[in-house]
Each structure stands twice: as structure tokens, then as C-alpha cells.
Design a protein around this motif. Sequence first.
Motif, PDB file in Angstrom:
ATOM      1  N   ALA A 264      36.678  34.046 -80.116  1.00 10.66           N
ATOM      2  CA  ALA A 264      35.522  33.968 -79.266  1.00 10.66           C
ATOM      3  C   ALA A 264      34.687  32.912 -79.485  1.00 10.66           C
ATOM      4  N   THR A 265      34.653  32.445 -80.850  1.00  9.66           N
ATOM      5  CA  THR A 265      33.819  31.482 -81.200  1.00  9.66           C
ATOM      6  C   THR A 265      34.418  30.055 -80.733  1.00  9.66           C
ATOM      7  N   GLY A 266      35.665  29.747 -80.649  1.00  4.38           N
ATOM      8  CA  GLY A 266      36.375  28.836 -80.139  1.00  4.38           C
ATOM      9  C   GLY A 266      36.020  28.543 -78.486  1.00  4.38           C
ATOM     10  N   VAL A 267      36.105  29.700 -78.077  1.00  6.35           N
ATOM     11  CA  VAL A 267      35.957  29.816 -76.549  1.00  6.35           C
ATOM     12  C   VAL A 267      34.371  29.457 -76.059  1.00  6.35           C
ATOM     13  N   LEU A 268      33.473  30.164 -76.816  1.00  5.58           N
ATOM     14  CA  LEU A 268      32.057  29.803 -76.681  1.00  5.58           C
ATOM     15  C   LEU A 268      31.744  28.250 -76.997  1.00  5.58           C
ATOM     16  N   ILE A 269      32.390  27.552 -77.919  1.00  3.87           N
ATOM     17  CA  ILE A 269      31.976  26.175 -78.170  1.00  3.87           C
ATOM     18  C   ILE A 269      32.524  25.366 -77.079  1.00  3.87           C
ATOM     19  N   ALA A 270      33.804  25.692 -76.551  1.00  4.84           N
ATOM     20  CA  ALA A 270      34.104  24.970 -75.228  1.00  4.84           C
ATOM     21  C   ALA A 270      33.144  25.118 -74.186  1.00  4.84           C
ATOM     22  N   VAL A 271      32.774  26.614 -73.842  1.00  2.71           N
ATOM     23  CA  VAL A 271      31.938  26.709 -72.811  1.00  2.71           C
ATOM     24  C   VAL A 271      30.627  25.973 -72.894  1.00  2.71           C
ATOM     25  N   LEU A 272      30.281  26.008 -74.051  1.00  2.00           N
ATOM     26  CA  LEU A 272      28.894  25.080 -74.402  1.00  2.00           C
ATOM     27  C   LEU A 272      29.080  23.761 -74.262  1.00  2.00           C
ATOM     28  N   ALA A 273      30.084  23.144 -74.483  1.00  3.51           N
ATOM     29  CA  ALA A 273      30.301  21.803 -74.543  1.00  3.51           C
ATOM     30  C   ALA A 273      30.440  21.402 -72.915  1.00  3.51           C
ATOM     31  N   ALA A 274      31.039  22.411 -72.057  1.00  6.17           N
ATOM     32  CA  ALA A 274      31.377  22.108 -70.641  1.00  6.17           C
ATOM     33  C   ALA A 274      30.030  21.948 -69.926  1.00  6.17           C
TER      34      ALA A 274
ATOM     35  N   ALA B  61      35.019  20.351 -76.076  1.00  2.00           N
ATOM     36  CA  ALA B  61      35.832  21.428 -75.213  1.00  2.00           C
ATOM     37  C   ALA B  61      37.202  21.450 -76.027  1.00  2.00           C
ATOM     38  N   ILE B  62      37.738  20.557 -76.098  1.00  4.64           N
ATOM     39  CA  ILE B  62      39.175  20.463 -76.646  1.00  4.64           C
ATOM     40  C   ILE B  62      39.058  21.124 -78.012  1.00  4.64           C
ATOM     41  N   ILE B  63      38.202  20.656 -78.830  1.00  2.00           N
ATOM     42  CA  ILE B  63      37.874  21.373 -80.186  1.00  2.00           C
ATOM     43  C   ILE B  63      37.685  22.645 -80.179  1.00  2.00           C
ATOM     44  N   GLY B  64      36.945  23.087 -79.247  1.00  5.97           N
ATOM     45  CA  GLY B  64      36.792  24.522 -79.014  1.00  5.97           C
ATOM     46  C   GLY B  64      37.893  25.326 -78.850  1.00  5.97           C
ATOM     47  N   ALA B  65      38.698  24.772 -77.837  1.00  5.59           N
ATOM     48  CA  ALA B  65      40.075  25.341 -77.531  1.00  5.59           C
ATOM     49  C   ALA B  65      40.845  25.438 -78.762  1.00  5.59           C
ATOM     50  N   VAL B  66      40.930  24.350 -79.473  1.00  8.02           N
ATOM     51  CA  VAL B  66      42.131  24.477 -80.422  1.00  8.02           C
ATOM     52  C   VAL B  66      41.452  25.385 -81.579  1.00  8.02           C
ATOM     53  N   LEU B  67      40.300  25.440 -81.892  1.00  5.86           N
ATOM     54  CA  LEU B  67      39.900  26.283 -82.866  1.00  5.86           C
ATOM     55  C   LEU B  67      40.124  28.054 -82.246  1.00  5.86           C
ATOM     56  N   GLY B  68      39.966  28.114 -81.061  1.00  5.70           N
ATOM     57  CA  GLY B  68      40.162  29.326 -80.358  1.00  5.70           C
ATOM     58  C   GLY B  68      41.612  29.683 -80.334  1.00  5.70           C
ATOM     59  N   PHE B  69      42.473  28.773 -79.988  1.00  2.00           N
ATOM     60  CA  PHE B  69      44.038  29.100 -80.247  1.00  2.00           C
ATOM     61  C   PHE B  69      44.493  29.294 -81.582  1.00  2.00           C
TER      62      PHE B  69
ATOM     63  N   VAL C  98      40.081  30.261 -71.972  1.00  4.61           N
ATOM     64  CA  VAL C  98      39.115  29.241 -72.055  1.00  4.61           C
ATOM     65  C   VAL C  98      39.519  28.360 -70.945  1.00  4.61           C
ATOM     66  N   LEU C  99      40.942  28.530 -70.644  1.00  2.00           N
ATOM     67  CA  LEU C  99      41.543  27.396 -69.469  1.00  2.00           C
ATOM     68  C   LEU C  99      40.950  27.608 -68.197  1.00  2.00           C
ATOM     69  N   THR C 100      40.422  28.922 -67.941  1.00  3.93           N
ATOM     70  CA  THR C 100      39.647  29.423 -66.885  1.00  3.93           C
ATOM     71  C   THR C 100      38.096  29.351 -66.871  1.00  3.93           C
ATOM     72  N   LEU C 101      37.585  29.544 -68.061  1.00  2.00           N
ATOM     73  CA  LEU C 101      36.193  29.451 -68.063  1.00  2.00           C
ATOM     74  C   LEU C 101      35.599  28.157 -67.961  1.00  2.00           C
TER      75      LEU C 101
ATOM     76  N   LEU D 268      39.880  21.301 -64.043  1.00  2.00           N
ATOM     77  CA  LEU D 268      40.957  22.494 -63.612  1.00  2.00           C
ATOM     78  C   LEU D 268      42.412  22.000 -63.521  1.00  2.00           C
ATOM     79  N   GLY D 269      42.365  20.743 -63.247  1.00  2.00           N
ATOM     80  CA  GLY D 269      43.822  20.199 -63.183  1.00  2.00           C
ATOM     81  C   GLY D 269      44.415  20.160 -64.661  1.00  2.00           C
ATOM     82  N   VAL D 270      43.607  19.678 -65.488  1.00  2.00           N
ATOM     83  CA  VAL D 270      43.756  19.572 -66.975  1.00  2.00           C
ATOM     84  C   VAL D 270      44.301  21.076 -67.602  1.00  2.00           C
ATOM     85  N   CYS D 271      43.516  22.055 -67.288  1.00  2.00           N
ATOM     86  CA  CYS D 271      43.736  23.308 -67.605  1.00  2.00           C
ATOM     87  C   CYS D 271      44.938  23.794 -67.288  1.00  2.00           C
ATOM     88  N   ILE D 272      45.392  23.595 -65.807  1.00  2.00           N
ATOM     89  CA  ILE D 272      46.607  24.094 -65.208  1.00  2.00           C
ATOM     90  C   ILE D 272      47.736  23.494 -66.052  1.00  2.00           C
TER      91      ILE D 272
END
Length: 250
Positions: A117-127, A137-145, A154-157, A173-177
Motif C-alpha cells: 500500500a505504501t508503494g501504491v500511495l506513493i505512486a498515486v501521490l506522484a500522479a 510513480a515508477i519508484i512507488g510501483a517498484v516498492l509496492g511490487f 497501481v497499474l489501474t490507479l 494508461l498505454g504504459v501500464c497496459i
Amino acid sequence: MAKIWLGGAALLLVAYHSLWQPATWVYNDRSLIKPEVTTLFTRRILDKATWAATDDPRRARLMNLLFHGMNTALVALIANRLSFGAAGALMTVAWAIHPIHVESVAYAGGRAELLAATGVLIAVLAALTGSYWWIWAIIGAVLGFAAKESAVVVLTLVPLVRWATGRSWRIPLGVCITMALTAIWLLGGPVAVVNVEMHSGQVTALDWLLVKSVAAVRLVTLVVVPIRQTVDIDYDAVSTGLRVLSVVAL
């Protein structure tokens, strides 16, 4: 506003006051103590790294509370970025003491969920920020995974938050997909992903969809009506009819 934050912090400590008491290991806590971390690509390496420094039950649970407090601060920053004002502060307090977090916070073995959740929230805040937001956002996603696979949300949020706030969202969206499809391909396809997560070679993609749908509906329901919570629930015991209804509901 300051009174709301102070009151919220006090409520958080009161809600989890039992974590300060002597404790013992339960369920699969023992299997997580001092785990083996072989390479940088070890599964859930971030979660395991925190367990490597935790050998006391009470300390482990207090560490969970620390991470939950950190997540609460991230939620507060997101609410502030969205200009929710006092309403955002109240929502953050409600989020901090909501019973749905009890299992992740009070059960030491639930730490992976908190870190994801920490990683996801960092990514959302970055967005919600300006230039170079995608780096954080990438840093947050990596930490989350690195904590738990559930961070895949995170790929949807990220693109959803960008779209909802009037920011550019098509490229994210294209990058996340693309990332999601690449990961599925590297893991061996949808069936392989299902088998790895369900720890079984006997589960079909349809079975996985039905079980996950039941779990999702239950969690959404508990967010609104937080009663009849249990440490665990046997989703396999849910009838096929209710599973199908869950898919329809989603």
C-alpha cells in the motif's frame, strides 16, 4: 485542521493500544522471521528485508503500526493535493482507524500488505504532481511490487487518478497496459499467473476469477459496513451462484 490531525493520531494510538502489550507469534509469523534474501530479485524482498530486522513479536507489530501511520500520512498528502480541506482530514482519520486495516496492522504477518500500500500511495501521490511525476510513480510501483504482488492495482490507479483530475492519462494508461502484458508474458501467460498465485496447478482462470470476485465484493462491503470481519475466510466454500453474482456485481 491541526486539531483534526492531532485527534486522529490519538485515535489511531487508542485503536491499536493492544499492540504495546506482550505478544506471541501466530499463524505464519514464524515462517517470516529472518527470511533468506538471496538476490535483489527475491520475491517480496522489501517485506523480507523488514522481517530480517524483526525477531520480537511486539516489535514486529509496532513496526506494522509505524508503516500504517506512514500510509495514513500519504493519504493525508493525497487529500491535501486534491484540495479536500477539512473533509479530507476527516476522511483520512476515518481511513486510519477503519477496522478493515486491523488484520494488516495487528497481525505481524500482514506487513506485506502495508508495504504494498505504501508503494501504491506513493505512486498515486506522484500522479497528482507536475513535471517528472512519472519518476516517483515508477519508484512507488517498484516498492509496492517488492512488498507484495497486490500492488498490481497501481497499474489501474495511476492512469485513473490522472484522468479523474484532468491530467494527461492516455500515455500512462498505454504504459501500464504494456507493463501488465509484458509481465504476464514473462510469467508464462494468464494460466501460469493464476497457478503461481493460487499455489496450485489445478485451478482454471475461470475459478480464479470467481474466487477473486467474491473476495473483492466482500472487501468493498466491509469498507462500507465493517462488521462480521474474520482473520480469514474460506472463499472456496462460497457457492457457485454467489460467485457468479459477485462477478455481475463488479
